[in-house]
Design an enzyme around this catalytic site. Structure first.
Site, PDB file in Angstrom:
ATOM      1  N   LYS A  45       0.839  -1.195   0.000  1.00 25.99           N
ATOM      2  CA  LYS A  45       0.000   0.000   0.000  1.00 25.99           C
ATOM      3  C   LYS A  45       0.874   1.245   0.000  1.00 25.99           C
ATOM      4  CE  LYS A  45      -3.742  -0.563   2.456  1.00 25.99           C
ATOM      5  NZ  LYS A  45      -4.380  -0.770   3.770  1.00 25.99           N
TER       6      LYS A  45
ATOM      7  N   ARG B  23      -3.156   3.220   8.605  1.00 31.17           N
ATOM      8  CA  ARG B  23      -3.525   2.063   7.779  1.00 31.17           C
ATOM      9  C   ARG B  23      -2.413   1.023   7.727  1.00 31.17           C
ATOM     10  NH1 ARG B  23      -4.686   4.761   2.055  1.00 31.17           N
ATOM     11  NH2 ARG B  23      -5.847   2.824   1.737  1.00 31.17           N
TER      12      ARG B  23
ATOM     13  N   GLY C  60      -8.627  -7.160   4.146  1.00 36.09           N
ATOM     14  CA  GLY C  60      -9.464  -7.160   5.339  1.00 36.09           C
ATOM     15  C   GLY C  60      -8.863  -7.895   6.524  1.00 36.09           C
TER      16      GLY C  60
ATOM     17  N   MET D 100      -6.050  -7.126   8.251  1.00 34.11           N
ATOM     18  CA  MET D 100      -5.416  -6.303   9.277  1.00 34.11           C
ATOM     19  C   MET D 100      -6.182  -5.007   9.461  1.00 34.11           C
ATOM     20  SD  MET D 100      -1.492  -7.231   9.003  1.00 34.11           S
ATOM     21  CE  MET D 100      -1.369  -6.389   7.464  1.00 34.11           C
TER      22      MET D 100
ATOM     23  N   ARG E 243      -3.067  -1.146  -6.580  1.00 32.35           N
ATOM     24  CA  ARG E 243      -2.104  -2.247  -6.607  1.00 32.35           C
ATOM     25  C   ARG E 243      -2.409  -3.071  -7.847  1.00 32.35           C
ATOM     26  NH1 ARG E 243      -5.232  -4.751  -1.643  1.00 32.35           N
ATOM     27  NH2 ARG E 243      -7.167  -4.879  -2.792  1.00 32.35           N
TER      28      ARG E 243
ATOM     29  N   HIS F   6     -16.013  -8.721   0.177  1.00 34.03           N
ATOM     30  CA  HIS F   6     -15.035  -9.534   0.893  1.00 34.03           C
ATOM     31  C   HIS F   6     -15.007 -10.970   0.355  1.00 34.03           C
ATOM     32  CE1 HIS F   6     -13.812 -12.182   4.269  1.00 34.03           C
ATOM     33  NE2 HIS F   6     -12.865 -11.277   4.397  1.00 34.03           N
TER      34      HIS F   6
ATOM     35  N   ARG G 123      12.761 -47.923 -12.054  1.00 29.36           N
ATOM     36  CA  ARG G 123      13.358 -48.125 -10.741  1.00 29.36           C
ATOM     37  C   ARG G 123      13.150 -49.575 -10.322  1.00 29.36           C
ATOM     38  NH1 ARG G 123      11.087 -45.029  -5.587  1.00 29.36           N
ATOM     39  NH2 ARG G 123       9.403 -46.533  -5.838  1.00 29.36           N
TER      40      ARG G 123
ATOM     41  N   SER H 146      19.127 -39.535  -9.999  1.00 26.42           N
ATOM     42  CA  SER H 146      17.791 -38.959  -9.912  1.00 26.42           C
ATOM     43  C   SER H 146      17.502 -38.722  -8.432  1.00 26.42           C
ATOM     44  CB  SER H 146      16.767 -39.917 -10.526  1.00 26.42           C
ATOM     45  OG  SER H 146      15.475 -39.364 -10.396  1.00 26.42           O
TER      46      SER H 146
ATOM     47  N   THR I 271      13.510 -36.983  -3.739  1.00 25.89           N
ATOM     48  CA  THR I 271      13.462 -35.981  -2.672  1.00 25.89           C
ATOM     49  C   THR I 271      12.441 -36.300  -1.577  1.00 25.89           C
ATOM     50  OG1 THR I 271      12.116 -34.663  -4.160  1.00 25.89           O
ATOM     51  CG2 THR I 271      14.444 -34.065  -3.954  1.00 25.89           C
ATOM     52  N   ASN I 272      11.560 -37.275  -1.809  1.00 29.33           N
ATOM     53  CA  ASN I 272      10.681 -37.663  -0.689  1.00 29.33           C
ATOM     54  C   ASN I 272      11.504 -38.313   0.411  1.00 29.33           C
ATOM     55  OD1 ASN I 272       8.681 -36.793  -2.353  1.00 29.33           O
ATOM     56  ND2 ASN I 272       7.840 -38.818  -2.801  1.00 29.33           N
ATOM     57  N   ASP I 273      12.233 -39.356   0.033  1.00 32.91           N
ATOM     58  CA  ASP I 273      13.080 -40.021   1.024  1.00 32.91           C
ATOM     59  C   ASP I 273      14.190 -39.106   1.517  1.00 32.91           C
ATOM     60  OD1 ASP I 273      12.400 -42.658   1.903  1.00 32.91           O
ATOM     61  OD2 ASP I 273      12.488 -43.258  -0.204  1.00 32.91           O
TER      62      ASP I 273
ATOM     63  N   CYS J 190      12.908 -36.965  -9.115  1.00 28.47           N
ATOM     64  CA  CYS J 190      11.675 -37.725  -9.321  1.00 28.47           C
ATOM     65  C   CYS J 190      10.808 -37.773  -8.070  1.00 28.47           C
ATOM     66  CB  CYS J 190      11.993 -39.131  -9.808  1.00 28.47           C
ATOM     67  SG  CYS J 190      12.930 -40.092  -8.611  1.00 28.47           S
TER      68      CYS J 190
ATOM     69  N   TYR K 133      16.433 -32.380 -15.788  1.00 26.57           N
ATOM     70  CA  TYR K 133      14.977 -32.532 -15.939  1.00 26.57           C
ATOM     71  C   TYR K 133      14.316 -32.682 -14.575  1.00 26.57           C
ATOM     72  CZ  TYR K 133      15.659 -37.509 -15.061  1.00 26.57           C
ATOM     73  OH  TYR K 133      15.979 -38.696 -14.482  1.00 26.57           O
TER      74      TYR K 133
HETATM   75  P1  ADP Z   1      -7.762  -2.248   3.631  1.00 24.22           P
HETATM   76  O1  ADP Z   1      -6.338  -2.639   3.471  1.00 24.22           O
HETATM   77  O2  ADP Z   1      -8.539  -3.158   4.457  1.00 24.22           O
HETATM   78  O3  ADP Z   1      -8.389  -1.912   2.312  1.00 24.22           O
HETATM   79  P2  ADP Z   1      -7.344   0.568   3.988  1.00 24.22           P
HETATM   80  O4  ADP Z   1      -6.198   1.029   4.760  1.00 24.22           O
HETATM   81  O5  ADP Z   1      -7.211   0.634   2.531  1.00 24.22           O
HETATM   82  O6  ADP Z   1      -7.751  -0.874   4.465  1.00 24.22           O
HETATM   83  O7  ADP Z   1      -8.538   1.480   4.467  1.00 24.22           O
HETATM   84  C1  ADP Z   1      -9.866   1.089   4.601  1.00 24.22           C
HETATM   85  C2  ADP Z   1     -10.771   2.083   3.875  1.00 24.22           C
HETATM   86  O8  ADP Z   1     -10.589   3.400   4.358  1.00 24.22           O
HETATM   87  C3  ADP Z   1     -10.510   2.116   2.407  1.00 24.22           C
HETATM   88  O9  ADP Z   1     -11.724   2.182   1.717  1.00 24.22           O
HETATM   89  C4  ADP Z   1      -9.732   3.374   2.225  1.00 24.22           C
HETATM   90  O10 ADP Z   1      -9.912   3.893   0.950  1.00 24.22           O
HETATM   91  C5  ADP Z   1     -10.310   4.274   3.297  1.00 24.22           C
HETATM   92  N1  ADP Z   1      -9.322   5.271   3.721  1.00 24.22           N
HETATM   93  C6  ADP Z   1      -8.102   5.006   4.191  1.00 24.22           C
HETATM   94  N2  ADP Z   1      -7.412   6.139   4.431  1.00 24.22           N
HETATM   95  C7  ADP Z   1      -8.228   7.153   4.110  1.00 24.22           C
HETATM   96  C8  ADP Z   1      -8.087   8.568   4.117  1.00 24.22           C
HETATM   97  N3  ADP Z   1      -6.947   9.161   4.498  1.00 24.22           N
HETATM   98  N4  ADP Z   1      -9.128   9.310   3.718  1.00 24.22           N
HETATM   99  C9  ADP Z   1     -10.263   8.706   3.332  1.00 24.22           C
HETATM  100  N5  ADP Z   1     -10.476   7.383   3.289  1.00 24.22           N
HETATM  101  C10 ADP Z   1      -9.458   6.597   3.666  1.00 24.22           C
HETATM  102 MG    MG Z   2      12.560 -43.511  -2.185  1.00 21.75          MG
HETATM  103 MG    MG Z   3      -7.738  -0.715   1.030  1.00 22.46          MG
END
Ligand code: ADP
Ligand code: MG
Ligand code: MG
Length: 877
Positions: free
Chosen positions: A22, A91, A100, A102, A333, A449, A624, A761, A764-766, A829, A849
């Protein structure tokens, strides 16, 4: 001195290790001149320090203050200042996206004073200010103070009393803030912290801690993300989508992540903040409708999306917010996508001139190819369709309906296939989603989600099937036409079309498998696969062979692009009717009887080899010689003992019982097997070599390679090799004679072993079992999950070759073997031969191979191509 904080202007997209995905991409967008709110990133290194030491590193506070000060200066506002506050979000953001999993806290800096200042900033918009404040306490309470989020949800729901959140007025929201503060007091015994800097400090630590939240750990294990990376933290100036109807927030993809089709895909929600879109608070509108609401922001967004695609040269997903007509970019991303979309997009980008075909090969993975080889529903059969939702993540899943994650896990543990049905999923459903064959939701779009997580896991998902009335409490759902489906009923869901069927729909081979079986490419996807596979074959250096024991397997291996057999086990040639002869062999009381048993086995084995050589049509076949201990072919000791006790045994059975007892081993894995059998039972290996040679004589062009298992010392190999060479010479057959390298000693003395071996050959299991000193069958169930939990290994060494230990033995053997015999042929193998990461290792180690099960051959071909094009790049997952 270590630098722990980077302004967005200092970073770039290649600093993901340090800044997280991010943060790195926010920096990249900032430097592209896109409208990103000011901000800075605390590095994952600071997080690792915090998690290891229990305290933030020295100097971090000071660095944060400096960067915050610069940001305040630039914005002309001070964090949380009463009359004109700067607010920020805190964030999480790790190297690999963990949707979602963290924490993020928005609106940091609000308190009983600054809430008024915020209202003033927005032209006296009290409602907006109190809405932001209640969101802060709610998010902060849940994620930083660890209060059960339900408590806040419940208070909010009670206040709404059936209305939308946007229907609440300023006074009601102000009251809600008081309620929320009361919850905080009750639950923690302390007041909600009013000091903005303290709020920020606590939020940063909460984000660090969220790296080790149980659901984050589970997700990492599922996705094979290393446990020790830690997360970066981004501090971003707040922009507001909840100021009114000229504001809002949305998510978008530059292409359809399900099919790869170009176009505008996204969801938008007016008068809303951050999470609202994904959380399904209100129904979102399709992004296209933004054009009607705010044409200039819409046009700007499309331009930015094009800029991002051209810049990243790939599908991007984005998060944005519009504050009173001004567009802000909050995240981008390179987006997750389905396996099919990955292949389609890669070749589309080639056609658009954005990437080369070689790059396209590196953009897809063997795991994605596996996805495409899963079966799909048979279009020919009668189906009872009960609903249609969105095709969020492709595949065909059949199973019993369950309505909770607990139940999903419970039934899956009993070996049942289940479909998890929810109105919508949230991060707490992760364990159920992992346990289920497929996921069906009645709400939420392709960015919900359920959809995002399912796509990430390659799990079939149909989402937003709005015709379904899901009642979690009653454990049933109703479909149009009065169809009621209860827990335990079987349904089938098609993640490729979004259809939901009642009952079990039969599945058939995927189009991609049909293509590997020889059908001409006749649709987009298969054409994309075909182009990429051809290129992978052109560039790869590793050969790809199959582990195949029968003519059928051998034939499939050829169709799938195998270039020979790397492991033909001969065990099955002693089974079935032939057990009889093995028993005779074991019971033989002298040379003559033993030879008679062997003589009887020889023509049978020869016939097997003839079939296999024919199927391989001139490609090399590594046979074998018999490997497992002989008692595996004898009757079960318990059966025999019971019969003996009840006196219903024949004389032969009594002899057998005695033999089984005599042959009993405490540790058969390390006992009388492999080459040791060949040395102890005269004539056994000779019989097999003769059968191979006779068969080779009969099939023109046959290329047998004779492989001796379980060698630990060159002397063992020399003894059997001489005999084999004699037989081959007598019969006038040419064949390589080589050995498996599957004991550590063989690897360590490879220079000597190579004097007597024309090829190695790696078994790698054994080799893995003996290097680690544990037997697979005993340990996988007993304690591997604990080991994974403790991070002793990130993935089972039986799945992915352990580079540091087993890999080192392989490298030693390669180097010393080649030194002793420059034209030594080298292959692998073990089952690792079809594992993507292990294929890359084999390439790097310089093997000739890999050999794997016929179905994995396409994966190995692709990964061998990718390995040749780039050293294993973990960012391409
Ligand atoms: P996640 O990784 O779970 O998507 P984010 O850090 O992206 O969490 O944030 C959760 C939500 O909050 C996202 O929709 C993001 O766009 C929004 N958000 C984060 N920072 C800001 C900000 N500075 N202003 C407005 N919205 C924000
Ligand atoms: Mg063997
Ligand atoms: Mg986000």
């Amino acid at each position: 001195m270590a630098k722990y904080v980077y302004d967005f202007t200092e970073g770039n997209k290649d600093l993901k290790d340090l800044l997280g995905g991010k943060g790195a991409n926010l920096a990249e967008m900032t430097n592209l001149g896109l409208p990103v709110p000011p901000g800075f990133t605390i590095t994952s290194e600071a997080c690792r320090h915090y998690l290891a030491e229990g305290a933030v590193p020295d100097g971090l506070e000071r660095e944060v203050s400096e960067h915050l000060g610069a940001m305040e200066k630039r914005m002309g506002k001070v964090l949380g200042q009463a009359d004109d506050p700067l607010l920020v979000s805190v964030r999480s953001g790790a190297k690999f996206s963990m949707p979602g999993m963290m924490e993020t806290v928005l609106n940091i800096g609000l308190n009983d004073e600054s809430v008024h200042g915020l209202a003033k900033q927005a032209g006296g918009n009290d409602r907006f200010a109190w809405d932001s404040y209640r969101r802060l306490i709610q998010m902060f309470g849940k994620t930083v103070l660890d209060i059960d989020g339900e408590l806040f949800e419940h208070a909010l729901d009670t206040l709404k009393a059936g209305r939308q959140d946007t229907d609440l007025d300023a006074a009601e929201l102000q009251g809600l803030v008081e309620t929320f503060k009361g919850i905080v007091r009750d639950q923690t015994g302390k007041d909600f912290p009013a000091d903005p800097r303290e709020q920020m400090r606590l939020a940063v630590m909460a984000v660090f801690d969220s790296w080790n939240a149980p659901r984050a750990i589970l997700y990492r294990r599922q996705e094979r993300i290393p446990a020790d990376l830690g997360t970066a933290v981004n501090i971003v100036a707040m922009v507001f989508g909840n100021v009114g109807n000229d504001s809002g927030t949305g998510v978008a993809f530059t292409r359809d992540p399900g099919s790869g089709q170009q176009g505008i895909y996204g969801d938008y929600l007016q008068n809303a903040q951050g999470e609202d879109v994904v959380a399904g608070i209100r129904n979102t509108i399709p992004l296209q409708e933004l054009e009607r609401l705010d044409k200039s922001s819409y046009d700007e967004l499309l331009r930015i999306m094009e800029t991002l695609e051209n810049h990243y040269r790939d599908l991007c997903d984005i998060e944005f917010t519009i504050e009173r007509g001004k567009l802000w970019m909050l995240q981008t991303r390179v987006g997750k996508r389905t396996a099919g979309a990955a292949f389609r997009i890669a070749t589309q980008l080639v056609d658009q001139g954005l990437i080369t075909l070689d790059e396209a090969v590196t953009r897809v993975t063997g795991d994605q190819l596996v996805q495409l080889m899963f079966p799909r529903f048979d279009s020919g059969t009668e189906k009872k369709k009960i609903a249609k939702g969105m095709n969020a993540s492709p595949g065909a899943a059949v199973g019993k309906v369950v309505f909770s994650s607990e139940r999903a896990v419970e039934l899956a543990d009993q070996g049942e296939d289940v479909i998890l049905v929810r109105r919508e999923t949230n991060p707490d459903d992760l364990s159920g989603m992992i346990a289920a064959r497929g996921i069906l939701t009645s709400r939420g779009g392709k960015t919900s989600h359920a959809a995002v997580v399912a796509r990430g896991m390659g799990k079939t998902c149909v989402c937003g099937a709005e015709e379904l009335e899901v009642s979690i409490a009653e454990r049933r759902f109703t479909a149009p036409g009065g169809v009621v489906v209860k827990e335990g009923d079987v349904i089938s869901i098609d993640g490729t079309t979004g259809e939901v069927f009642l009952g079990e729909v039969p599945v058939v081979d995927s189009a991609v498998v049909e293509y590997f079986e020889g059908r001409e490419p006749d649709d987009d996807l298969v054409r994309a696969v075909d182009r990429i596979m051809r290129r992978a074959d052109e560039v790869r250096r590793l050969g790809v062979r199959a582990n195949a024991d029968t003519a059928d397997d051998a034939a499939r291996a050829r169709r799938f692009g195998g270039e020979g057999i790397g492991l033909c086990r001969t065990e099955h040639m002693f089974l079935g009717e032939r057990r009889q002869l093995v028993e005779d062999l074991v019971l033989a009381s002298g040379d003559e009887e033993r030879q008679a048993a062997l003589d009887a086995l020889e023509p049978l084995q020869k016939a097997d080899f003839v079939e296999i050589f024919r199927a391989m049509d001139g490609q090399p076949v590594t046979v074998r010689l018999i490997d497992p201990p002989l008692h595996e072919f004898l009757p079960d000791i318990v059966d025999l003992s019971i019969k003996a006790a009840t006196g219903e045994t024949s004389e032969k059975q009594r002899d057998l019982l005695a033999a089984v007892k005599r042959l009993h081993e405490e540790n058969p894995m390390l006992g009388l097997r492999g080459v040791r059998l060949g040395l102890v039972i005269p004539g056994l290996f000779a019989m097999q070599v003769r059968a191979i040679a006779q068969a080779a004589k009969e099939v023109p062009g046959a290329k047998p390679e004779i492989m001796i298992p379980l060698v630990a010392a060159v002397q063992e190999l020399e003894a059997v090799r001489e005999e084999a060479a004699g037989i081959l010479a007598d019969l006038g057959v040419e064949a390589l004679v080589g050995t498996m390298i599957e004991t550590p000693r063989a690897a360590l003395t490879a220079g000597q072993v190579a004097e007597a071996a024309q090829f190695f050959s790696f078994g790698t299991n054994d080799l893995t079992q003996m290097t680690w000193g544990f037997s697979r069958d005993d340990v996988e169930a007993a304690f591997f999950s604990r080991y994974l939990e403790l991070g002793i290994f990130g993935v089972s060494p039986f799945e992915t070759l352990d580079r540091d230990g087993v890999g080192r033995l392989v490298r030693i053997a390669v180097e010393e073997g080649r030194k002793a015999r420059p034209d030594l042929k080298l292959g692998i193998c073990g089952e690792h031969g079809g594992d993507p990461d292990s294929v890359h290792f084999c390439h790097e180690a310089g093997l000739d191979y890999v050999s794997c099960s016929p179905f994995r051959i396409p994966v190995a071909r692709l990964e061998a191509g990718r390995a040749a094009l780039a050293e294993c790049d973990s960012d391409t997952r």
